[in-house]
Design a protein around this motif. Structure first.
Motif, mmCIF file in Angstrom:
data_model
loop_
_atom_site.group_PDB
_atom_site.id
_atom_site.type_symbol
_atom_site.label_atom_id
_atom_site.label_comp_id
_atom_site.label_asym_id
_atom_site.label_seq_id
_atom_site.Cartn_x
_atom_site.Cartn_y
_atom_site.Cartn_z
ATOM 1 N N GLY A 98 0.730 -1.258 0.000
ATOM 2 C CA GLY A 98 0.000 0.000 0.000
ATOM 3 C C GLY A 98 0.754 1.299 0.000
ATOM 4 N N TRP A 99 1.919 1.372 -0.629
ATOM 5 C CA TRP A 99 2.683 2.607 -0.480
ATOM 6 C C TRP A 99 1.886 3.838 -0.877
ATOM 7 N N GLY A 100 1.128 3.701 -1.962
ATOM 8 C CA GLY A 100 0.379 4.860 -2.423
ATOM 9 C C GLY A 100 -1.090 4.809 -2.093
ATOM 10 N N THR A 101 -1.504 3.781 -1.392
ATOM 11 C CA THR A 101 -2.934 3.647 -1.136
ATOM 12 C C THR A 101 -3.285 4.172 0.240
ATOM 13 N N GLU A 102 -4.558 4.271 0.453
ATOM 14 C CA GLU A 102 -5.050 4.823 1.698
ATOM 15 C C GLU A 102 -4.934 3.804 2.810
ATOM 16 N N ALA A 103 -4.504 4.246 3.970
ATOM 17 C CA ALA A 103 -4.566 3.426 5.167
ATOM 18 C C ALA A 103 -5.865 3.756 5.883
ATOM 19 N N PHE A 104 -6.611 2.730 6.232
ATOM 20 C CA PHE A 104 -7.879 2.911 6.947
ATOM 21 C C PHE A 104 -7.621 2.650 8.435
ATOM 22 N N PHE A 105 -8.044 3.588 9.253
ATOM 23 C CA PHE A 105 -7.768 3.506 10.685
ATOM 24 C C PHE A 105 -9.013 3.134 11.471
ATOM 25 N N GLY A 106 -8.797 2.396 12.538
ATOM 26 C CA GLY A 106 -9.850 2.177 13.515
ATOM 27 C C GLY A 106 -10.036 3.423 14.366
ATOM 28 N N GLN A 107 -10.987 3.355 15.282
ATOM 29 C CA GLN A 107 -11.312 4.523 16.094
ATOM 30 C C GLN A 107 -10.376 4.698 17.288
ATOM 31 N N GLY A 108 -9.506 3.735 17.487
ATOM 32 C CA GLY A 108 -8.522 3.885 18.553
ATOM 33 C C GLY A 108 -8.961 3.226 19.859
ATOM 34 N N THR A 109 -7.971 2.842 20.629
ATOM 35 C CA THR A 109 -8.184 2.326 21.984
ATOM 36 C C THR A 109 -7.396 3.210 22.932
ATOM 37 N N ARG A 110 -8.113 3.885 23.809
ATOM 38 C CA ARG A 110 -7.437 4.755 24.779
ATOM 39 C C ARG A 110 -7.069 3.926 25.994
ATOM 40 N N LEU A 111 -5.782 3.682 26.143
ATOM 41 C CA LEU A 111 -5.262 2.885 27.258
ATOM 42 C C LEU A 111 -4.755 3.818 28.348
ATOM 43 N N THR A 112 -5.274 3.625 29.544
ATOM 44 C CA THR A 112 -4.816 4.395 30.705
ATOM 45 C C THR A 112 -4.296 3.420 31.745
ATOM 46 N N VAL A 113 -3.033 3.578 32.095
ATOM 47 C CA VAL A 113 -2.412 2.729 33.102
ATOM 48 C C VAL A 113 -2.283 3.533 34.387
ATOM 49 N N VAL A 114 -2.831 3.009 35.458
ATOM 50 C CA VAL A 114 -2.823 3.748 36.737
ATOM 51 C C VAL A 114 -1.989 3.010 37.797
#
Lengths: 114, 115
Positions: A98-114
């Motif tokens: 995919g050098w020239g193609t679009e990368a499709f992203f997920g919505q993300g995972t917000r990880l919080t370590v306490v």
């Protein structure tokens, strides 16, 4: 239909725990990625898999282990979580390498370590 | 290795005004160039890309960008912004034909549209 889906969306855990983030894409893409976005919004690639084969492994602690059971899934397992692991983790996919193609992203995972 | 510099970390602009978000890159080889947008609490979405050909590239939502090889720049522009354009914008490069594919991102520019 969600193209790239990650679970969970939020993850709060204590230091020292082990956790996994799952990612699935239904686009038929051959290449999947994990990116880390830090608190300053900077995005950096962690891993890339092409047809279940690891092709990029950036300087990431070996506590992070990606696993690709098939080309539609790329999971991220993190051992012995540390405070500095707190970030948003994005899964992405693209066609072939995919050098020239679009990368499709997920919505993300917000990880919080306490 | 390649790198991307987004010169402005934050850009406030009034609604219906024009905007330009600046991006410069550094690479010893030819690159492909991308602009992605990240709305709050969401993943990244491709706005536009330059691979070859015409240096003026049009994307979604009325955005366009111009590739300038001599200045190694790929600035993003919109003639009239809307409140809904408030988001983080990322410039990125990839190296065609490299052994492994990856996007190298700039640090992002936060566009705030003021009503």
């Amino acid at each position: 239909d969600t193209a790239v889906s990650q679970t969970p969306k939020y993850l709060v855990t204590q230091m020292g725990n082990d956790k996994s983030i799952k990612c699935e894409q239904n686009l038929g893409h051959d290449t999947m990625y994990w990116y880390k976005q830090d608190s300053k919004k900077f995005l950096k690639i962690m891993f890339s898999y092409n047809n279940k084969e690891l092709i990029i492994n950036e300087t990431v602690p070996n506590r992070f282990s990606p696993k690709s059971p098939d080309k539609a899934h790329l999971n991220l397992h993190i051992n012995s979580l540390e405070l500095g692991d707190s970030a948003v983790y994005f899964c992405a996919s693209s066609q072939d390498k995919g050098w020239g193609t679009e990368a499709f992203f997920g919505q993300g995972t917000r990880l919080t370590v306490v | 290795a390649q790198s991307v510099t987004q010169l402005d970390s934050q850009v406030p602009v009034f609604e219906e005004a024009p905007v330009e978000l600046r991006c410069n890159y550094s690479s010893s080889v030819s690159v492909y160039l991308f602009w992605y947008v990240q709305y709050p609490n969401q993943g990244l979405q491709l706005l536009l890309k330059y691979l070859s050909g015409s240096t003026l590239v049009k994307g979604i939502n009325g955005f366009e960008a111009e590739f300038n090889k001599s200045q190694t720049s790929f600035h993003l522009r919109k003639p009239s912004v809307h409140i809904s354009d408030t988001a983080e914008y990322f410039c990125a490069v990839s190296v065609p034909g490299a052994g492994s594919y990856q996007l190298t991102f700039g640090k992002g520019t936060k566009l705030s549209v003021i009503p």
